[in-house]
Design an enzyme around this catalytic site. Structure first.
Site, PDB file in Angstrom:
ATOM      1  N   MET A 246      53.314 172.733  26.407  1.00 34.87           N
ATOM      2  CA  MET A 246      53.371 174.071  25.807  1.00 34.87           C
ATOM      3  C   MET A 246      52.780 174.075  24.397  1.00 34.87           C
ATOM      4  SD  MET A 246      57.184 175.111  27.155  1.00 34.87           S
ATOM      5  CE  MET A 246      57.913 173.517  26.742  1.00 34.87           C
TER       6      MET A 246
ATOM      7  N   LYS B  39      58.927 182.415  32.506  1.00 41.41           N
ATOM      8  CA  LYS B  39      59.002 182.458  31.044  1.00 41.41           C
ATOM      9  C   LYS B  39      57.608 182.155  30.509  1.00 41.41           C
ATOM     10  CE  LYS B  39      63.806 181.216  30.143  1.00 41.41           C
ATOM     11  NZ  LYS B  39      64.054 182.374  29.284  1.00 41.41           N
TER      12      LYS B  39
ATOM     13  N   ASP C 115      59.803 179.327  38.574  1.00 40.42           N
ATOM     14  CA  ASP C 115      59.071 179.532  37.333  1.00 40.42           C
ATOM     15  C   ASP C 115      57.693 180.121  37.617  1.00 40.42           C
ATOM     16  OD1 ASP C 115      61.154 178.399  35.989  1.00 40.42           O
ATOM     17  OD2 ASP C 115      60.201 176.446  35.688  1.00 40.42           O
TER      18      ASP C 115
END
Length: 459
Positions: free
Chosen positions: A383, A270, A248
């Site tokens: 997030m 991402k 990641d």
């Protein structure tokens, strides 16, 4: 890294040393182990230098070095124990193209000689860039105790067999053969003698040539919040064994540095509301490399089972019968709470704990706002930088107090950790300054109350 470590081939190369005392002898104890052509210049050489010359280990010139003596030399050492003479040697050697080391003078040296553990041809070099010679010697002593004297002989035997081992395909098959020899069959055979250790190579090669290729496997590994010290031992082993690592964007560079240099590194980052690698593409990469028989590590920040799309990737592997394993990691919420000196649950405060995401693939996410707005509720929100205003609006709409504590922890566990204590009323403005990954600890304040941005105590 100020000094780049290399191993220089000195076979039949001219190396010059100026000096005739104890400092020169100390350096020559190491240099005489090489295959270099050693030239020593000393007006009054120590008796031991005369002995080395008589034995043919060095060429002794009973005079001071002068212009022309360094021409064609790879390395030059100034060991005169006299600053003015060593400065003269340095100027001469540099003018004639040699790299110069002035003994015990880091500032005037172009290179340094590390502490060395010699198990020829296995050589371990230890350097501290001159900052801590005592530490280098301690590490050397520890390694010499750990590495058996027979290691060098075993390695020389293996070296003579490398051409025969080329019958195995490059990559995992060949690496497995050598690992089997050096860590299993070789030491056992060497206990019976050198001839047995050589014979073991032929037997072992025949066995590995007959073995069918092992199927690939995928390990879903939690990289933790970013501090390499927080990796599990299982995660460290997986990184060391992996042939392919798909990571990641939130995995810290310090974690990636622990991977094998030969491993294929694939960034499948991402980014919320930004450029991202499609999940379908990630699935295809994992399956494709595993079907080639490779050991794949899917390296995910924090814990792979918390907002890591673990299920989607395992479901992609399932139809192919590929072996998988999950190695949990410390999730960012745990590291963030630790950094503010708080527990995520506390008797009398919160009987439950919620892990939330600020957004999903469809945008901002809806939650049980009524339960979250209740006094004493605690949640770790991932997030959530982009969705801070949305979260604030929903919570206050359902009765949450504007004065509710919220602590934002950016880059939890890393050297650049930032802790921002705020309230629900001021949350959107607080998150505007964030650039790194952050966790919102809703309902928690730092144990030592802070009303302004503060850096981790270690800074």
């Amino acid at each position: 890294m100020q000094h780049f470590p290399i191993f220089l081939n000195t076979r039949n190369e001219r190396v010059v040393l100026s000096g005739g005392g104890e400092a020169a002898l100390a350096k020559l104890r190491l240099l005489t182990k090489t295959e270099a052509a050693l030239h020593v210049y000393a007006e009054a050489p120590h008796a031991d230098l005369e002995t080395l010359a008589d034995e043919g280990a060095i060429t002794l010139h009973r005079r001071a070095a002068r212009a022309g003596d360094f021409t064609g030399s790879r390395l030059a050492y100034g060991a005169n124990e006299d600053a003015a003479e060593d400065a003269r040697i340095k100027a001469l050697a540099e003018a004639e193209g040699a790299l110069v080391n002035i003994v015990d003078d880091l500032h005037n040296s172009q290179f340094i000689t590390p502490a060395i553990v010699d198990r020829d041809p296995v050589t371990v070099a230890i350097g501290t860039e001159g900052a801590a010679p005592v530490l280098a010697r301690a590490i050397k002593r520890d390694l010499e105790e750990r590495l058996p004297a027979s290691l060098g002989l075993l390695t020389r035997i293996g070296k003579s067999f490398r051409k025969a081992a080329d019958a195995l395909p490059m990559g995992k098959k060949r690496r497995d053969f050598w690992a089997d020899y050096y860590f299993n069959e070789g030491p056992k055979a060497l206990a019976q003698g050198e001839d047995s250790a050589r014979a073991a190579l032929d037997t072992l090669l025949a066995r590995h040539l007959d073995e069918a290729p092992e199927p690939g496997e995928v390990a879903f590994v939690g990289a933790g919040p970013g501090d390499p010290e927080m990796l599990t031992l299982a995660a460290r082993r997986a990184l060391d064994e992996a042939e392919v690592i798909m990571h990641d964007g939130l995995v810290s560079p310090a974690i990636l540095e622990l991977a094998r240099r030969e491993a294929l590194m694939i960034d499948v980052a991402k980014h919320g509301f930004g450029k991202s690698t499609p999940q379908e593409a990630i699935n295809a990469l994992i399956v494709g490399h595993a079907l080639k028989g490779e050991k794949v590590v899917r390296l995910k920040a924090g814990d792979p089972g918390i907002y890591g799309r673990l299920d989607e990737e395992m479901e992609a592997l399932a139809p192919h019968g590929i072996a998988t394993r999950i190695l949990p990691g410390i999730t960012a919420a745990s590291a963030a709470a630790a950094s503010i000196g708080q527990s995520l649950t506390k008797r009398g405060r919160n009987s439950d704990l919620r892990f939330l995401t600020g957004h999903d693939t469809k945008g901002f996410t809806e939650q049980d706002w009524h339960a979250l707005a209740a006094p004493g509720a605690v949640a770790a929100i991932y997030m959530a930088k982009k969705g801070a205003r949305f979260l604030q609006g929903r919570l206050m709409m359902h009765g949450a107090s504007p004065a509710t504590d919220v602590t934002v922890v950016e880059n939890a566990s890393r050297p650049d950790t930032r802790i921002l204590h705020t309230t629900l009323a001021a949350l959107p403005e607080t998150t505007e300054a964030l650039s790194g990954p952050a966790v919102l600890l809703y309902g928690l304040a730092p144990r030592e109350a802070a009303t302004e941005l503060k850096l981790k105590a270690a800074q």
